[in-house]
Scaffold this motif. Structure first.
Motif, PDB file in Angstrom:
ATOM      1  N   SER A  88     -34.607  25.784 -22.702  1.00 35.03           N
ATOM      2  CA  SER A  88     -35.695  25.014 -22.078  1.00 35.03           C
ATOM      3  C   SER A  88     -35.854  23.617 -22.663  1.00 35.03           C
ATOM      4  O   SER A  88     -36.299  22.694 -21.978  1.00 35.03           O
ATOM      5  N   GLU A  89     -35.506  23.409 -23.911  1.00 36.30           N
ATOM      6  CA  GLU A  89     -35.755  22.122 -24.561  1.00 36.30           C
ATOM      7  C   GLU A  89     -34.500  21.435 -25.078  1.00 36.30           C
ATOM      8  O   GLU A  89     -34.525  20.236 -25.386  1.00 36.30           O
ATOM      9  N   GLY A  90     -33.410  22.156 -25.218  1.00 41.07           N
ATOM     10  CA  GLY A  90     -32.209  21.566 -25.791  1.00 41.07           C
ATOM     11  C   GLY A  90     -31.445  20.701 -24.808  1.00 41.07           C
ATOM     12  O   GLY A  90     -31.547  20.854 -23.585  1.00 41.07           O
ATOM     13  N   THR A  91     -30.690  19.766 -25.359  1.00 37.55           N
ATOM     14  CA  THR A  91     -29.827  18.915 -24.531  1.00 37.55           C
ATOM     15  C   THR A  91     -28.564  19.685 -24.159  1.00 37.55           C
ATOM     16  O   THR A  91     -28.294  20.762 -24.702  1.00 37.55           O
ATOM     17  N   GLU A  92     -27.807  19.092 -23.233  1.00 40.77           N
ATOM     18  CA  GLU A  92     -26.575  19.754 -22.819  1.00 40.77           C
ATOM     19  C   GLU A  92     -25.602  19.894 -23.986  1.00 40.77           C
ATOM     20  O   GLU A  92     -24.905  20.909 -24.117  1.00 40.77           O
ATOM     21  N   VAL A  93     -25.565  18.896 -24.814  1.00 41.27           N
ATOM     22  CA  VAL A  93     -24.673  18.947 -25.981  1.00 41.27           C
ATOM     23  C   VAL A  93     -25.097  20.058 -26.932  1.00 41.27           C
ATOM     24  O   VAL A  93     -24.258  20.826 -27.446  1.00 41.27           O
ATOM     25  N   GLU A  94     -26.425  20.176 -27.162  1.00 37.53           N
ATOM     26  CA  GLU A  94     -26.914  21.231 -28.051  1.00 37.53           C
ATOM     27  C   GLU A  94     -26.654  22.613 -27.453  1.00 37.53           C
ATOM     28  O   GLU A  94     -26.272  23.555 -28.164  1.00 37.53           O
ATOM     29  N   ILE A  95     -26.861  22.749 -26.137  1.00 32.07           N
ATOM     30  CA  ILE A  95     -26.627  24.047 -25.486  1.00 32.07           C
ATOM     31  C   ILE A  95     -25.162  24.451 -25.602  1.00 32.07           C
ATOM     32  O   ILE A  95     -24.829  25.585 -25.951  1.00 32.07           O
ATOM     33  N   SER A  97     -22.996  23.470 -27.800  1.00 36.15           N
ATOM     34  CA  SER A  97     -22.597  23.691 -29.190  1.00 36.15           C
ATOM     35  C   SER A  97     -23.109  25.031 -29.730  1.00 36.15           C
ATOM     36  O   SER A  97     -22.510  25.605 -30.632  1.00 36.15           O
TER      37      SER A  97
END
Length: 328
Positions: A88-95, A97
């Motif tokens: 819900s809050e993470g960026t695409e890069v964080e998701i 990774s």
């Protein structure tokens, strides 16, 4: 008159002695019974302690299992919360990774093997079992056990030859080991154990007599003596249920007798013949083929000339053929 008085005095003295002796015996009885009652009371307290210890141990195992389950649930809950926040809050890069470590962690939790809690519901008081403690050589009855026998786990223990190489007329002893539902050896006897051995003779089924002895330690000795060479079937039941692998099939072979002589040496038994041989393998100097006292190979005691066995009442170790003579 004096004789009568003396006789009366002796009777009175004898009566006092009897009364004194009976009183002393009563005191001994009271002392023994009071002490025995005290020992029984102490035994009762011990049995109560054992029941409480069993209750505490079972509850502890339940609590520990509950803690393990709760830890497993908490790990999954934290992982789900982290995943939900990431999505819900993470960026695409964080998701991207974190997605692989999350899937790996979920896979680990999904395949984590949480063993089933196995707690025996057996807690029994056996009033007829003799306790391990004795008071003044007197038995104390009653034991606490948490074990419950499981016929499907009970086994025959192979000691010695077991059901192998049995011979006609030779007594055979085999051991039955009782086990509980956790496949742990029982520590007591007192169970209902039955067994029977059958074989076919002259077209009918014959039952062979046997004896069962309770060793009071969770094992039983089953004894029998085969009467003919044949195939036998042994059935063993505990609490009227067959034990593991029952029935057992085995073969009894004829007893192999000795065909030689039980002698001290071949020199003595043959009257000094140089050609006499012996199964012990011993030899004497001077061209003698057999054994003699104090010479190499002599077993040092009486033995059978056919095989060298030093046991007089034994089976011959050496096979031999039967020769037939014909007169032409």
């Amino acid at each position: 008159m004096n004789k009568t008085t003396n006789a009366t005095t002796r009777l009175q003295e004898l009566s006092r002695q009897i009364e004194t002796h009976c009183d002393n015996v009563k005191k001994e009885i009271d002392k023994f019974i009071d002490s025995y009652i005290l020992a029984i009371e102490q035994h009762r307290k011990k049995l109560h302690r054992e029941v409480n210890e069993a209750r505490i141990e079972k509850l502890h195992r339940i609590d520990q299992h509950a803690i393990d389950l709760q830890k497993h649930l908490n790990d999954i809950r934290h992982l789900l919360i982290f995943t939900d926040e990431l999505m819900s809050e993470g960026t695409e890069v964080e998701i991207l990774s974190f997605i692989k470590p999350i899937l790996q962690r979920l896979e680990i939790h999904n395949h984590r093997n949480i063993p089933e809690l196995k707690i025996s519901d057996s807690l029994q008081f056996l009033p007829m079992e003799v306790a391990s403690e004795f008071w003044n050589s007197c038995p104390l009855y009653g034991v606490i056990t948490t074990q419950s026998v499981a016929p499907e786990y009970c086994v025959l223990v192979e000691k010695g030859k077991g059901l192998h190489n049995l011979r006609v007329g030779k007594r055979t002893d085999i051991t039955l080991e009782l086990r509980d539902r956790s496949d742990t050896p029982m520590q007591r006897g007192g169970e209902i154990v039955s067994a029977e051995i059958k074989h076919r003779e002259a077209g009918s089924i014959k039952q062979l007599p046997l004896q069962i002895e309770d060793n009071k330690d969770g094992t039983y000795r089953i004894s029998f003596t085969p009467d003919i060479a044949d195939k036998y079937t042994l059935y063993v039941n505990v609490k009227n249920q067959p034990i593991k692998n029952s029935p057992f099939t085995f073969t009894v072979r004829p007893f192999r007798p000795h065909y030689g002589s039980f002698h001290c040496c071949s020199f003595c038994s043959s009257g000094g013949s140089k050609d006499a041989t012996c199964g012990c393998g011993g030899k004497m100097p001077g061209g003698y083929k057999g054994c003699g006292h104090g010479h190499a190979g002599h077993p040092g005691k009486r033995h059978w000339s056919c095989c060298g066995n030093v046991l007089e009442h034994s089976e011959c170790k050496k096979r031999h053929s039967t020769h037939y003579q014909f007169t032409l």
